[in-house]
Every structure is written in C-alpha cells, then in structure tokens.
Enzyme design. Structure first.
Site, PDB file in Angstrom:
ATOM      1  N   HIS A   8       0.918  -1.212   0.070  1.00 37.44           N
ATOM      2  CA  HIS A   8      -0.139   0.044   0.132  1.00 37.44           C
ATOM      3  C   HIS A   8       0.868   1.138   0.014  1.00 37.44           C
ATOM      4  CE1 HIS A   8      -4.244  -1.191   0.821  1.00 37.44           C
ATOM      5  NE2 HIS A   8      -3.639  -2.292   0.372  1.00 37.44           N
ATOM      6  N   VAL A  64       1.258   3.729  -4.229  1.00 32.26           N
ATOM      7  CA  VAL A  64       0.861   5.325  -4.133  1.00 32.26           C
ATOM      8  C   VAL A  64       2.126   6.392  -4.152  1.00 32.26           C
ATOM      9  CG1 VAL A  64      -0.571   7.066  -2.623  1.00 32.26           C
ATOM     10  CG2 VAL A  64      -1.086   4.536  -2.628  1.00 32.26           C
ATOM     11  N   SER A  75       5.086   7.410   2.582  1.00 31.21           N
ATOM     12  CA  SER A  75       4.134   8.210   2.795  1.00 31.21           C
ATOM     13  C   SER A  75       2.960   7.765   3.570  1.00 31.21           C
ATOM     14  CB  SER A  75       3.313   8.947   1.408  1.00 31.21           C
ATOM     15  OG  SER A  75       3.199   7.841   0.671  1.00 31.21           O
ATOM     16  N   ASN A 131      -7.060   2.357   2.896  1.00 31.97           N
ATOM     17  CA  ASN A 131      -6.150   1.843   4.174  1.00 31.97           C
ATOM     18  C   ASN A 131      -6.921   1.798   5.400  1.00 31.97           C
ATOM     19  OD1 ASN A 131      -4.120   1.957   2.306  1.00 31.97           O
ATOM     20  ND2 ASN A 131      -3.640   3.984   2.409  1.00 31.97           N
ATOM     21  N   PRO A 191      -6.076  -1.346  -5.626  1.00 36.48           N
ATOM     22  CA  PRO A 191      -6.732  -2.169  -6.038  1.00 36.48           C
ATOM     23  C   PRO A 191      -7.845  -2.676  -5.143  1.00 36.48           C
ATOM     24  CG  PRO A 191      -5.064  -3.020  -7.045  1.00 36.48           C
ATOM     25  CD  PRO A 191      -4.696  -1.894  -6.018  1.00 36.48           C
ATOM     26  N   ASP A 244      -6.726 -18.017   3.501  1.00 30.17           N
ATOM     27  CA  ASP A 244      -6.136 -19.359   3.194  1.00 30.17           C
ATOM     28  C   ASP A 244      -6.583 -19.975   4.391  1.00 30.17           C
ATOM     29  OD1 ASP A 244      -5.068 -21.985   2.802  1.00 30.17           O
ATOM     30  OD2 ASP A 244      -3.191 -21.195   2.978  1.00 30.17           O
ATOM     31  N   THR A 303      -3.558 -23.425   5.467  1.00 24.74           N
ATOM     32  CA  THR A 303      -2.503 -22.914   6.255  1.00 24.74           C
ATOM     33  C   THR A 303      -2.349 -21.631   6.424  1.00 24.74           C
ATOM     34  OG1 THR A 303      -1.297 -23.076   4.322  1.00 24.74           O
ATOM     35  CG2 THR A 303      -1.192 -25.078   5.299  1.00 24.74           C
TER      36      THR A 303
END
Length: 319
Positions: free
Chosen positions: A67, A71, A77, A95, A164, A239, A242
């Site tokens: 993330h 950006v 940042s 975020n 995304p 998942d 595991t």
C-alpha cells in the site's frame, strides 16, 4: 469480462513502454554497508519478535509495503500521521480498514536510530521488514535494494484511486499493475501474498452470499462468522488451510473456487491468468521465485522526480 481481460493483456507491453517502470538506478543492496551495516539484523530481530507474538502481523507488514509502494512510489508516505494542517494516507478508504503494523515499524525505527542516527529511511525499513515478514512465515527471501528516501508529502486521493479493491475485476487488476510497470505475471504472483493474513467480513460478504463461482462448503463455513447483516469486522483467513504459512495454497484454493475475495477468485475465472494459477498451485518453487522477483520490482517504484524527500527521524512525521 474475458474479452476485457484479454485486451488488457494485449495492451500491457505498450503500457510498460510508455511508463517509467521502476527507476532502480539509485538503489543498491550495499547502500548501508558503511553507514549502517547492522540495519538488516535490527529489522530481522524486531520482525521475528513481532511475528512470533502474532503471526498475522507478518501479513500486515507485507500489505503495508504494497500500500505504500502503489501510491506515488515506495516513499513511506503511508506512515505519516494526520495533523491539524495535514491529511495523510492512513485514513484513506483503501487503508483505514485494512492496514496495520505501524507500531512495529516504529519499534524498528527506534532501534535503528539508536544505532545509526538519521541514516536509514523509513521506506527502506518497510522494504526490509516486508522481506523478513515473508521469510519468517516460511516464504522465500531476496536481496533488498536500498537507498530510498522518505516523502514529505502524502496523497489520500491517490491511495483511493491507485489501490485495487476487494471487488476488482481481473481486467482492472491487470490495468492497475500495468500502470505501475508491473506485468500480469507480477500481479498474479504478488496476489499470492494472500496466502497469509485475514480479511474483514465487510470485504467478502458479497462473494460468499451472491457469487456462483464459489465452493459451497467453503461459502457455508465463511457464513458462520460473516452473517448477511452485522459482523463487518469479523475476520476470516484468506487461506483456511495453512493461514499463517507463506506457501502456494492460495492458488490451490483458487483452483478449488475457495478464493475469499472477489478479486482473488478473478485470477481463476476463465481468463488468461488461469494457466499461471494452475502452475503455481502445483509448483511452490515457481511461485516463490516469481514472488521474490516481483517484490524487488515493486520495491523499485520511486516517487516522481521533484518530490521533496528526506530521511525521517520519526516515521510518523516530517522532520
């Protein structure tokens, strides 16, 4: 969707030619060899303690790195706190509900500053920490390119626009990564970070109650802790086989229609990525190798020329 995805693949090479892909010219694995030779050892030590205390923190640090880099480049940042006169990226919609681990970066920075005052950037600490997070959870390791500087600015609007989301289509994922100079293969490999970590019910409710391409037993299991109304913050592992091991089970799950997010299952939904997902599901070594290469490539994303930068003394605020 298939036609749009294929078109995105066809345009990918042209996009990468037109865009500044990863600007790694000033980065070096030996950047701190003389100025702070122990930095990697410090980062590894703090990360080992953090992951031992809470394995999920490893996944959180990997996400923090992603993330940040997506950006305006890998410039730390995302670590800047909001103030009365400054709005950063932490509370951007992309975020606020999914990024954590800031206190771990703070703990690393404190030790690094004690050893090498004003020398190592927060951006480099995040890059090293994400590598160690992967490895400590059983994944590959790689040589981290270093020499980044920390931005004195942040962009909540870019965070919302560039990252995304859980409802992204396959075509939009390809386009978002291509815009950063990352190939469809890079995107598919980097998505494998979802082999560890958790997601909030809010982000996968629509999939487990409304999508046809989902394993019925898996959907029913997720519905037990994610009701159709309420429980938005309830967590489920990406998942469930595991959940805290960095392996290739993410891809095995996709083949079995057990992807937690809509954007996960989009990688195996009748499009060009299906073949690579199948390969990764059967070849853990191939996935590990491609993931490591893609992390180095993503770690080379730099802020635009002219961006004011520095080595922050406190990762949460400019000097």
């Amino acid at each position: 969707m298939g036609t749009s995805f294929a078109r995105s693949f066809a345009l990918l090479a042209l996009l990468c030619l037109l865009l500044p892909c990863h600007g790694k010219g000033k980065l070096s694995t030996k950047f701190y060899a003389k100025s702070c030779s122990g930095v990697a050892t410090i980062v590894r030590s703090v990360m080992a303690q953090a992951v031992a205390k809470e394995p999920r923190m490893g996944a959180s640090i990997i996400r923090l790195f992603f993330h940040d880099c997506f950006v305006n480049g890998c410039d730390a940042s995302i670590l800047l706190d909001d103030t009365a006169t400054f709005t950063g990226e932490k509370n951007a919609g992309a975020n606020a509900n999914s990024v954590r681990g800031y206190e771990v970066i703070d703990a690393i920075k404190t030790q690094v500053e004690a050893a090498c005052n004003g020398t190592v950037s927060c951006a480099d600490i995040v890059a090293l920490a994400s590598r160690d997070a992967v490895n400590l959870l059983g994944g590959p390791t790689w040589n981290v390119q270093l020499g980044r500087k920390d931005s004195r600015t942040a962009s909540p609007s870019a965070a919302n626009a560039n990252l995304p989301g859980p409802g992204s289509s396959a075509a939009s994922l390809v386009s978002a990564f291509a815009a950063k100079g990352l190939s469809a293969r890079d995107m598919t490999a980097l998505s494998g970070a979802h082999t560890v970590g958790r997601a909030r019910c809010l982000f996968f409710r629509g999939r487990i109650y409304g999508e046809p391409n989902i394993n019925a037993t898996f959907a029913a299991a997720r519905q037990q802790t994610c009701p159709q109304s309420g429980g938005d913050g309830n967590l489920a592992p990406f998942d469930d086989q595991t959940p805290d091991a960095f392996d290739n089970a993410y891809y095995t799950n996709l083949v079995a229609q057990r992807g937690l997010l809509h954007s996960d299952q989009e990688l195996f939904n009748g499009g060009p990525a299906d073949a690579l997902v199948r390969k990764y599901s059967g070849n853990a070594g191939m996935f590990a190798n491609d993931f490591a290469k893609a992390m180095v490539k993503m770690g080379g994303l730099m802020p635009a020329s002219g961006t004011p930068t520095e080595v922050r003394l406190n990762c949460r605020k400019v000097n």
